[in-house]
Design an enzyme around this catalytic site. Structure first.
Site, PDB file in Angstrom:
ATOM      1  N   ARG A   1       0.849  -1.187   0.000  1.00  0.00           N
ATOM      2  CA  ARG A   1       0.000   0.000   0.000  1.00  0.00           C
ATOM      3  C   ARG A   1       0.886   1.239   0.000  1.00  0.00           C
ATOM      4  O   ARG A   1       1.976   1.234   0.558  1.00  0.00           O
ATOM      5  CB  ARG A   1      -0.907   0.029   1.246  1.00  0.00           C
ATOM      6  CG  ARG A   1      -2.086  -0.929   1.197  1.00  0.00           C
ATOM      7  CD  ARG A   1      -3.144  -0.501   0.184  1.00  0.00           C
ATOM      8  NE  ARG A   1      -4.334  -1.327   0.195  1.00  0.00           N
ATOM      9  CZ  ARG A   1      -4.573  -2.350  -0.626  1.00  0.00           C
ATOM     10  NH1 ARG A   1      -3.692  -2.698  -1.546  1.00  0.00           N
ATOM     11  NH2 ARG A   1      -5.704  -3.031  -0.550  1.00  0.00           N
TER      12      ARG A   1
ATOM     13  N   HIS B   1      -1.831   0.306  -9.643  1.00  0.00           N
ATOM     14  CA  HIS B   1      -2.428  -0.616  -8.663  1.00  0.00           C
ATOM     15  C   HIS B   1      -2.973  -1.876  -9.344  1.00  0.00           C
ATOM     16  O   HIS B   1      -4.167  -2.176  -9.292  1.00  0.00           O
ATOM     17  CB  HIS B   1      -3.543   0.089  -7.869  1.00  0.00           C
ATOM     18  CG  HIS B   1      -3.833  -0.610  -6.567  1.00  0.00           C
ATOM     19  ND1 HIS B   1      -4.082   0.048  -5.390  1.00  0.00           N
ATOM     20  CD2 HIS B   1      -3.922  -1.933  -6.265  1.00  0.00           C
ATOM     21  CE1 HIS B   1      -4.312  -0.821  -4.425  1.00  0.00           C
ATOM     22  NE2 HIS B   1      -4.223  -2.043  -4.929  1.00  0.00           N
TER      23      HIS B   1
END
Ligand code: NAP
Ligand code: GLV
Length: 307
Positions: free
Chosen positions: A222, A270
């Site tokens: 993340r 992502h």
């Protein structure tokens, strides 16, 4: 009833879940239903207020590995079980993603790209997989599998977790002292950690400085794990060879962000390990059946730990 919310391929997920759970009533957003009949939800990024519609919700299945966004919103009642996906086809993708950066480092593709731009024919010293020290932050469902795959390919792998772990042929470290031991002995650092209050900005100016000069960084966990300003400073100072980044403090990455044009940063949006619909549906169905039979489910989130 199982109620589904996903911005991505809702018809496909509906069909797969219905096939995996033939006897189960399944509805999909924005279908109107008797909200009191909904006991289970399967979600990715549901809109605000989504959960409060269902007074008899027992379980929320998250259609991904990370639950940070959902936990931050604090909308799932405490007595509702929160269950995430465990691997479900993502672990192999995570290995592949780490290999992109690892091979770039080991086979010096960044340097050969520069030499190509300079029209320079110059073989560099061969570096074998066993010469590359990989530091893997996170030894869970994804990191644990990445560690095993990389060991099989001959890399020297050290892994780091919160609690003590054992992975065959991997030097396993944990806790603050373990991180401080791992970083100076790492050529390529791969982050596969969840975002929690404890992992937030784990890699800041101080910890990044523990890496040897010319190490490379891969972040597929993340964005919150990294102090992006500190990372840029380290790259600009020529102390880090490159960073392969899939996740960012703000997503989508703002247009004005210096990462976009940095010559030592490679960006992906992502996509390191995407949810595989068939695997996700299979796992949710298996968990729903396990719960109905009074057996433990896989991937139940520990809300106190935050992952
Ligand atoms: P997981 O099974 O829960 O594993 C998490 C690992 O992180 C565990 O080894 C855990 O330690 C470790 N950890 C957590 N907090 C820590 C801390 N404070 N200090 C040290 N280690 C810590 O999760 P997973 O399924 O492997 O997924 C990991 C993360 O990958 C997800 O949460 C998500 O953020 C990210 N992800 C990204 C993508 C992408 O496309 N970029 C896709 C899927 C997942 P213990 O082993 O001691 O519990
Ligand atoms: C994706 O980032 C996930 O957490 O599954």
């Amino acid at each position: 009833m199982l109620y589904l919310y996903t911005p991505d391929q809702p018809e496909l997920y509906s069909r797969l879940l219905q096939e995996a759970l033939p006897g189960e009533a399944i509805a999909c957003w924005p279908q109107e239903v008797d909200t009191a009949a909904v006991t289970h939800a399967a979600v990715w990024a549901p809109p605000a207020g989504f959960f409060s519609r269902f007074p008899n919700l027992r379980t929320v299945f998250v259609m991904g590995a990370g639950v940070d966004k959902l936990l931050q919103r604090n909308e799932v009642p405490q007595d509702v079980a929160l269950v995430r996906l465990t691997d479900a086809g993502m672990a192999q993708q995570m290995t592949e993603y780490c290999l992109i950066g690892l091979l770039r480092y080991q086979r010096q593709m960044d340097r050969y790209a520069q030499q190509q731009r300079d029209r320079q024919w110059k073989p560099l010293d061969t570096q074998l997989a066993r010469d590359v020290r990989v530091g893997l932050l996170g030894l869970g469902e994804l990191g644990g599998r990445v560690a095993q795959d990389l060991v099989r390919l001959g890399y020297r792998v050290s892994g780091w977790s919160l609690r003590p772990r054992w992975v065959e042929n991997v030097r396993c470290l944990h806790g603050e002292a373990g991180l401080r031991e791992l970083l100076p002995q790492t050529d390529v650092l791969c982050c596969v950690l969840p975002s929690t209050p404890e992992t937030r900005r784990l890699l800041d100016a101080e910890t990044l400085a523990l890496l040897p000069d010319n190490a490379a960084l891969i972040n597929a966990g993340r964005g919150s794990l990294i102090d992006e300003t500190a990372l840029l400073e380290r790259l600009d100072a020529g102390r880090l060879r490159f960073a392969l980044l899939d996740v960012f403090a703000e997503e989508p990455l703002p247009e004005s962000h210096p990462f976009w044009t940095h010559s030592h940063v490679i960006i992906t949006p992502h996509v390191a390990a995407d949810t595989v619909p068939e695997e996700a549906a299979r796992q949710i169905a298996a968990n729903l059946r396990a719960q109905a039979a009074g057996r433990p489910m896989t991937g139940v989130v520990d809300r106190r730990r935050g992952y």
